[in-house]
Scaffold this motif. Structure first.
Motif, PDB file in Angstrom:
ATOM      1  N   GLU A 103      59.472  36.869  48.927  1.00 26.52           N
ATOM      2  CA  GLU A 103      59.178  35.439  48.869  1.00 26.52           C
ATOM      3  C   GLU A 103      58.557  34.931  50.165  1.00 26.52           C
ATOM      4  OE1 GLU A 103      62.130  32.884  47.061  1.00 26.52           O
ATOM      5  OE2 GLU A 103      63.180  34.613  46.256  1.00 26.52           O
ATOM      6  N   ALA A 104      58.679  35.698  51.237  1.00 29.02           N
ATOM      7  CA  ALA A 104      58.103  35.289  52.523  1.00 29.02           C
ATOM      8  C   ALA A 104      56.790  36.005  52.823  1.00 29.02           C
ATOM      9  CB  ALA A 104      59.102  35.565  53.647  1.00 29.02           C
ATOM     10  N   LEU A 105      56.307  36.825  51.891  1.00 32.65           N
ATOM     11  CA  LEU A 105      55.057  37.544  52.121  1.00 32.65           C
ATOM     12  C   LEU A 105      53.868  36.592  52.059  1.00 32.65           C
ATOM     13  CD1 LEU A 105      55.421  40.826  50.022  1.00 32.65           C
ATOM     14  CD2 LEU A 105      55.287  40.642  52.518  1.00 32.65           C
ATOM     15  N   GLY A 106      53.011  36.711  53.027  1.00 34.38           N
ATOM     16  CA  GLY A 106      51.718  36.049  52.947  1.00 34.38           C
ATOM     17  C   GLY A 106      50.660  37.113  52.744  1.00 34.38           C
ATOM     18  N   ASP A 107      49.501  36.914  53.323  1.00 34.14           N
ATOM     19  CA  ASP A 107      48.482  37.954  53.288  1.00 34.14           C
ATOM     20  C   ASP A 107      48.854  39.050  54.285  1.00 34.14           C
ATOM     21  OD1 ASP A 107      46.990  36.564  51.413  1.00 34.14           O
ATOM     22  OD2 ASP A 107      45.913  35.431  52.955  1.00 34.14           O
ATOM     23  N   GLY A 174      43.732  43.884  44.861  1.00 38.03           N
ATOM     24  CA  GLY A 174      44.006  44.060  46.277  1.00 38.03           C
ATOM     25  C   GLY A 174      45.300  43.329  46.589  1.00 38.03           C
ATOM     26  N   PRO A 175      45.547  43.030  47.866  1.00 37.84           N
ATOM     27  CA  PRO A 175      46.774  42.322  48.238  1.00 37.84           C
ATOM     28  C   PRO A 175      46.910  40.952  47.573  1.00 37.84           C
ATOM     29  CG  PRO A 175      45.730  43.283  50.167  1.00 37.84           C
ATOM     30  CD  PRO A 175      44.761  43.418  49.041  1.00 37.84           C
ATOM     31  N   GLY A 176      45.792  40.387  47.117  1.00 43.17           N
ATOM     32  CA  GLY A 176      45.845  39.092  46.444  1.00 43.17           C
ATOM     33  C   GLY A 176      46.648  39.106  45.159  1.00 43.17           C
ATOM     34  N   PRO A 187      46.906  33.911  35.392  1.00 44.75           N
ATOM     35  CA  PRO A 187      46.130  35.117  35.108  1.00 44.75           C
ATOM     36  C   PRO A 187      44.644  34.823  34.925  1.00 44.75           C
ATOM     37  CG  PRO A 187      48.188  35.187  33.919  1.00 44.75           C
ATOM     38  CD  PRO A 187      48.110  33.832  34.550  1.00 44.75           C
ATOM     39  N   ALA A 188      44.314  33.742  34.223  1.00 49.54           N
ATOM     40  CA  ALA A 188      42.905  33.396  34.006  1.00 49.54           C
ATOM     41  C   ALA A 188      42.204  33.108  35.323  1.00 49.54           C
ATOM     42  CB  ALA A 188      42.795  32.202  33.064  1.00 49.54           C
ATOM     43  N   ALA A 189      42.886  32.367  36.216  1.00 48.83           N
ATOM     44  CA  ALA A 189      42.289  32.043  37.510  1.00 48.83           C
ATOM     45  C   ALA A 189      42.149  33.291  38.380  1.00 48.83           C
ATOM     46  CB  ALA A 189      43.130  30.990  38.227  1.00 48.83           C
ATOM     47  N   ALA A 190      43.099  34.216  38.273  1.00 54.54           N
ATOM     48  CA  ALA A 190      43.030  35.446  39.054  1.00 54.54           C
ATOM     49  C   ALA A 190      41.826  36.281  38.638  1.00 54.54           C
ATOM     50  CB  ALA A 190      44.321  36.247  38.892  1.00 54.54           C
ATOM     51  N   GLY A 194      38.147  36.697  40.849  1.00 51.14           N
ATOM     52  CA  GLY A 194      37.928  38.039  41.350  1.00 51.14           C
ATOM     53  C   GLY A 194      39.107  38.634  42.090  1.00 51.14           C
ATOM     54  N   VAL A 195      40.282  37.999  41.990  1.00 50.08           N
ATOM     55  CA  VAL A 195      41.475  38.544  42.630  1.00 50.08           C
ATOM     56  C   VAL A 195      41.888  39.838  41.940  1.00 50.08           C
ATOM     57  CG1 VAL A 195      43.917  38.115  43.136  1.00 50.08           C
ATOM     58  CG2 VAL A 195      42.241  36.280  43.406  1.00 50.08           C
ATOM     59  N   VAL A 196      41.720  39.878  40.617  1.00 48.99           N
ATOM     60  CA  VAL A 196      41.978  41.090  39.848  1.00 48.99           C
ATOM     61  C   VAL A 196      40.809  41.323  38.899  1.00 48.99           C
ATOM     62  CG1 VAL A 196      44.486  40.770  39.947  1.00 48.99           C
ATOM     63  CG2 VAL A 196      43.221  39.963  37.951  1.00 48.99           C
ATOM     64  N   ALA A 197      40.629  42.561  38.531  1.00 50.22           N
ATOM     65  CA  ALA A 197      39.713  42.927  37.449  1.00 50.22           C
ATOM     66  C   ALA A 197      40.517  43.785  36.495  1.00 50.22           C
ATOM     67  CB  ALA A 197      38.506  43.694  37.986  1.00 50.22           C
ATOM     68  N   ILE A 198      40.273  43.623  35.215  1.00 51.56           N
ATOM     69  CA  ILE A 198      41.105  44.329  34.241  1.00 51.56           C
ATOM     70  C   ILE A 198      40.263  45.118  33.245  1.00 51.56           C
ATOM     71  CG2 ILE A 198      42.969  42.643  34.428  1.00 51.56           C
ATOM     72  CD1 ILE A 198      42.042  41.524  31.699  1.00 51.56           C
ATOM     73  N   GLU A 199      40.904  46.103  32.671  1.00 53.67           N
ATOM     74  CA  GLU A 199      40.359  46.849  31.542  1.00 53.67           C
ATOM     75  C   GLU A 199      41.397  46.762  30.433  1.00 53.67           C
ATOM     76  OE1 GLU A 199      39.237  50.853  32.610  1.00 53.67           O
ATOM     77  OE2 GLU A 199      38.873  50.231  34.690  1.00 53.67           O
TER      78      GLU A 199
END
Length: 257
Positions: A103-107, A174-176, A187-190, A194-199
């Protein structure tokens, strides 16, 4: 076993800290919770640990009965370190600390790395059993060179290194990814950002975000949340509110609905 420079406290917590509270010790336990590891595997997973410190910590944990050395059968014949039953008993504590710290993780800071072992335990740590019930699903997670997969079957989770034989959803991230798991991104915003790409089916990313959550776990379905009160127990409040006792008073709360 009271370690040198101990706390001088006859207390279970103090004894635990004297055993596993030295720098790097709990991270070694974390990695060994994934499975037995050779010395070189442990060194690779903790790139900042000096080799002499690694040797010292392994010796201390072995003397404390937390880990043991095993000889793999031929033709490998390698020596690996593995947790004993006493060491495996630390899993709940490691997961609870990981959940608290997440809960305290940032980038990520400069030089902070992600490993297969750390991501394996991150998925175990954030797994929400209450949200996981449903059809079996296999997620493959790719974060650069780190590749692992997670299988959800009801409220059970299995995480293993490497690609899945037949993934229902492949997630490139990535870390995002932390922002999605913390609920900071939908999920849609991610996907859009470009925070995630999916297959695979985007709806499965919604399930991933529900099941792997950074934050307090949900209460099991059908179980009411515990009521938090201050100063008096629920029984005492119930007694105070019986007929004839006069109006109840609240402190620090508005009467608005």
């Amino acid at each position: 076993m009271a370690a040198r420079g101990g706390y001088g406290q006859y207390c279970g917590l103090a004894r635990a800290l004297e055993t596993i509270g030295e720098r790097w010790a709990l991270l070694l336990v974390r990695d060994l919770l994934v499975g037995p590891r050779r010395f070189t595997d442990l060194a690779r997973g903790l790139p900042r640990i000096p080799s002499n410190v690694l040797s010292t910590r392994l010796r201390e944990l072995e003397e404390a009965g937390v880990i043991e050395r095993r000889l793999l059968p031929r033709p490998t014949g390698s020596v690996v370190y593995a947790l004993t039953d006493r060491g495996r008993a630390l899993e709940d504590a490691v997961i609870a600390l990981g959940r608290w710290g997440a809960e305290a993780l940032g980038d990520p800071g400069e030089g902070e790395v992600i490993t297969v072992e750390s991501m394996t335990m991150a998925l175990r740590t954030t797994f929400d059993r209450a949200a996981a019930r449903g059809p079996r699903a296999v997620f493959e997670l790719r974060m650069g060179e780190v590749i692992l997969h997670a299988t959800i079957a009801g409220a059970r989770l299995e995480v293993a290194p490497g690609p899945a034989e037949a993934a229902d959803l492949v997630i490139h991230a990535g870390p995002g990814l932390r922002r999605l798991m913390a609920g900071e991104l939908t999920p849609a915003a991610a996907i859009e950002g470009g925070v995630v790409a999916i297959e695979g089916d985007p709806r499965l990313l919604e399930r991933f975000a529900e099941v792997f959550r950074i934050g307090p776990p949900r209460a099991p379905r059908g179980q009411p949340k515990a009521e938090v009160t201050r100063g008096r127990s629920a029984a005492a409040r119930a007694t105070a509110s019986t007929p004839g006792d006069g109006p109840r008073r609240t402190r620090g709360r508005s009467s608005r609905g």
